[in-house]
Design an enzyme around this catalytic site. Sequence first.
Site, PDB file in Angstrom:
ATOM      1  N   GLU A 145      17.608 -26.674  39.115  1.00  0.00           N
ATOM      2  CA  GLU A 145      16.815 -27.523  40.010  1.00  0.00           C
ATOM      3  C   GLU A 145      16.228 -26.677  41.140  1.00  0.00           C
ATOM      4  O   GLU A 145      16.956 -26.084  41.922  1.00  0.00           O
ATOM      5  CB  GLU A 145      17.703 -28.633  40.606  1.00  0.00           C
ATOM      6  CG  GLU A 145      17.004 -29.464  41.662  1.00  0.00           C
ATOM      7  CD  GLU A 145      17.926 -30.511  42.298  1.00  0.00           C
ATOM      8  OE1 GLU A 145      19.123 -30.578  41.922  1.00  0.00           O
ATOM      9  OE2 GLU A 145      17.444 -31.264  43.158  1.00  0.00           O
ATOM     10  N   ASP A 159      23.987 -33.880  44.570  1.00  0.00           N
ATOM     11  CA  ASP A 159      23.601 -35.058  45.352  1.00  0.00           C
ATOM     12  C   ASP A 159      22.885 -36.058  44.445  1.00  0.00           C
ATOM     13  O   ASP A 159      22.817 -35.860  43.237  1.00  0.00           O
ATOM     14  CB  ASP A 159      22.725 -34.647  46.544  1.00  0.00           C
ATOM     15  CG  ASP A 159      21.452 -33.937  46.084  1.00  0.00           C
ATOM     16  OD1 ASP A 159      21.160 -33.934  44.862  1.00  0.00           O
ATOM     17  OD2 ASP A 159      20.752 -33.380  46.943  1.00  0.00           O
ATOM     18  N   ASP A 171      19.705 -36.867  44.105  1.00  0.00           N
ATOM     19  CA  ASP A 171      18.558 -36.331  43.386  1.00  0.00           C
ATOM     20  C   ASP A 171      19.009 -35.481  42.207  1.00  0.00           C
ATOM     21  O   ASP A 171      18.444 -35.538  41.121  1.00  0.00           O
ATOM     22  CB  ASP A 171      17.699 -35.464  44.317  1.00  0.00           C
ATOM     23  CG  ASP A 171      16.746 -36.319  45.133  1.00  0.00           C
ATOM     24  OD1 ASP A 171      16.606 -37.510  44.792  1.00  0.00           O
ATOM     25  OD2 ASP A 171      16.161 -35.787  46.092  1.00  0.00           O
ATOM     26  N   ASP A 174      21.729 -29.737  42.259  1.00  0.00           N
ATOM     27  CA  ASP A 174      22.512 -29.979  43.467  1.00  0.00           C
ATOM     28  C   ASP A 174      23.481 -31.118  43.201  1.00  0.00           C
ATOM     29  O   ASP A 174      23.229 -31.965  42.359  1.00  0.00           O
ATOM     30  CB  ASP A 174      21.591 -30.396  44.628  1.00  0.00           C
ATOM     31  CG  ASP A 174      20.689 -29.253  45.077  1.00  0.00           C
ATOM     32  OD1 ASP A 174      21.059 -28.091  44.809  1.00  0.00           O
ATOM     33  OD2 ASP A 174      19.634 -29.532  45.677  1.00  0.00           O
TER      34      ASP A 174
END
Length: 635
Positions: A424, A499, A501, A497
Amino acid sequence: MAKYDASSIKILEGLEAVRKRPGMYIGSTDKRGLHHLVWEIVDNGIDEIINGYGDTIKITLNPDESITISDNGRGIPIGMHASGKSTPEVIFTVLHAGGKFETDGYKVSGGLHGVGASVVNALSKKMDVTIYNEGKISNIRFCDGGHVESPLKTIGTTKKTGTTVTFLPDYEMFKNASFSYTTIVERMQESAFLLPNLTVEIEDVADQKQATFHYENGLVSFVEYINENKKVLHKVINFSGTKNEIEVNIAMQYSESYNEDIMSFVNNVKTSDGGSHEVGFKTGITKAFNDYAKANNLIKSKDGNLDGSDVREGLSAVISLRIPEKLLQFEGQTKGKLGTPEARSVTESITYESLKFFLEENKEVALTILDKALKSKVAREAARKAREAARKGTGKNNKERVLSEKLARATGKDYKKNELFLVEGDSAGGSAKSFRNRETQAILPLRGKVLNCEKASTHDIEANAELKQIEYAIGAGLGADFNPEESNYGKIIIMTDADVDGSHIQILLITFFYRFMRPLIEAGMLYIATPPLYSIEVGNKGKEYIADDEELQERRKNLKGSYKIQRFKGLGEMDADELYETTMDPANRRLMRVNLTDAALAEKRIHLLMGDQVEPRKEWINENVDFTLEDDFRK
Ligand code: 1YM
């Protein structure tokens, strides 16, 4: 007072063995294992209904984390067993190998995988069994893993019949697990589809949720349910037959989508990994459509046959077999694959004959389906030509251009050892490129969110820069033409990540692989990298990495002196060497293997997930991604 004679001691030793090695009896002590307890008791009630007694199963999730399951069958026999104990006491305390159990006259199969009510009792803090039969209400209670707290006694009179079981699992054994209303609803709804006589009622008292399922149209309703969000091409086709003692019931329907969604069951238990019945079904439909197409001049012999994948494009089907126990054979690690060879020929011939008849009787439907299959054949052949051209070099320049700037290739020639990291963001991608094992690790940075492939066709993929890069980097084709053997990498690793997203990107990528490279998931080649969430520096002893909050809590308990804790919000916050050391280095990293065992659920969920709610997405990851620890840096 319970008497502890020799046989009681032996029984308690048996139950103790279950508590020592619960995994041997119920597979695991996570969420799945906890629900296994429910299925064990439910299956006893369902067996009673299949045998023709009663029609309703009720499940109640109680506020105290116990669960109540009841049926309106005959009620467990309440007479004395030859051992001098009551029959219910024997059923709930004596381990029965393979789920079979014999009382004086009875021979009972406690569900296909049934290890029985005694195992559930062994793993419960409390167990309460109330039986309604012979005009009486009888009750027996157990505590602390199967010790009799109160032996069988009459507590009232009744005109009803049935059995009610309440148990409180021993949560010391099922750490971090709790009953899930959704999981129970999904599985019980499936049972209701498979058994048109059955009514299931489920209630979650604390959350004030309830559901009732009853499907008179059985498998037809099941397929309608699977296709509820799709544009279907015709009414559900349903056929059944019995040969050599094997009973086959199948429902199928085509939609405008490009996905294949085949689910199969044997004796009401899902065969997640397919097996001989699915093979027979596939051969049967391929033959029937090819015969029809040839007989009606829709394909000429020089054109070659429709491929299996052509006639399965856009197909949703449910296959349900009833097989006598003596013919049952299961394969694979989780025993989710039917081995029984007769099931193949029986399913094939029933499918072929029934479908052939149906197509002749329903010309319009036949032509609609064949039109779709023929389009798939044309597209498949065109795609193959394009790929062959690319391999021979004709289209190579284009392919090189697609990949050149982005992909940092691995130099090693042993493809199975090579790994492709889908990273990412360009900045983490840059870090990963600078610190990697150049021989075996390739890096492809992804910018932003990838396309939602839920409704995409192969054509849409070719038109999407990001996904085309992934397709070309892996180099093993797409959709029906995908061949995991041709993959340039043994492992494809998604690195995002930690998180929301990041998990969204994971889901979008898993959807892409699920739709267009499913064999790659089936071969266990798709992984998710799990970067640590924290680092701790204690004095000058160097850095230590912590996977998650739970581990941090544990570690905090024995931290002394001065220390510094850092939380990594994203991959970009780690230094390049840190990223390599914790997340990419095979010696330290932890990888989760993506393992889609439940295609129908995944398909339903993917639809759900692409909405804007975050919670269902997280739940999906938790439930459908197997957290297999490949390498554990904490050792
Ligand atoms: C909520 C759980 O266990 N129901 C249940 C179990 C049995 C019977 C009926 C039953 C079976 C038979 C005869 C038979 C069981 N009986 C036995 C055993 N619900 C639940 N409902 N009479 C009643 O199979 O012949 C084991 S399970 F062994 F006692 F017959």
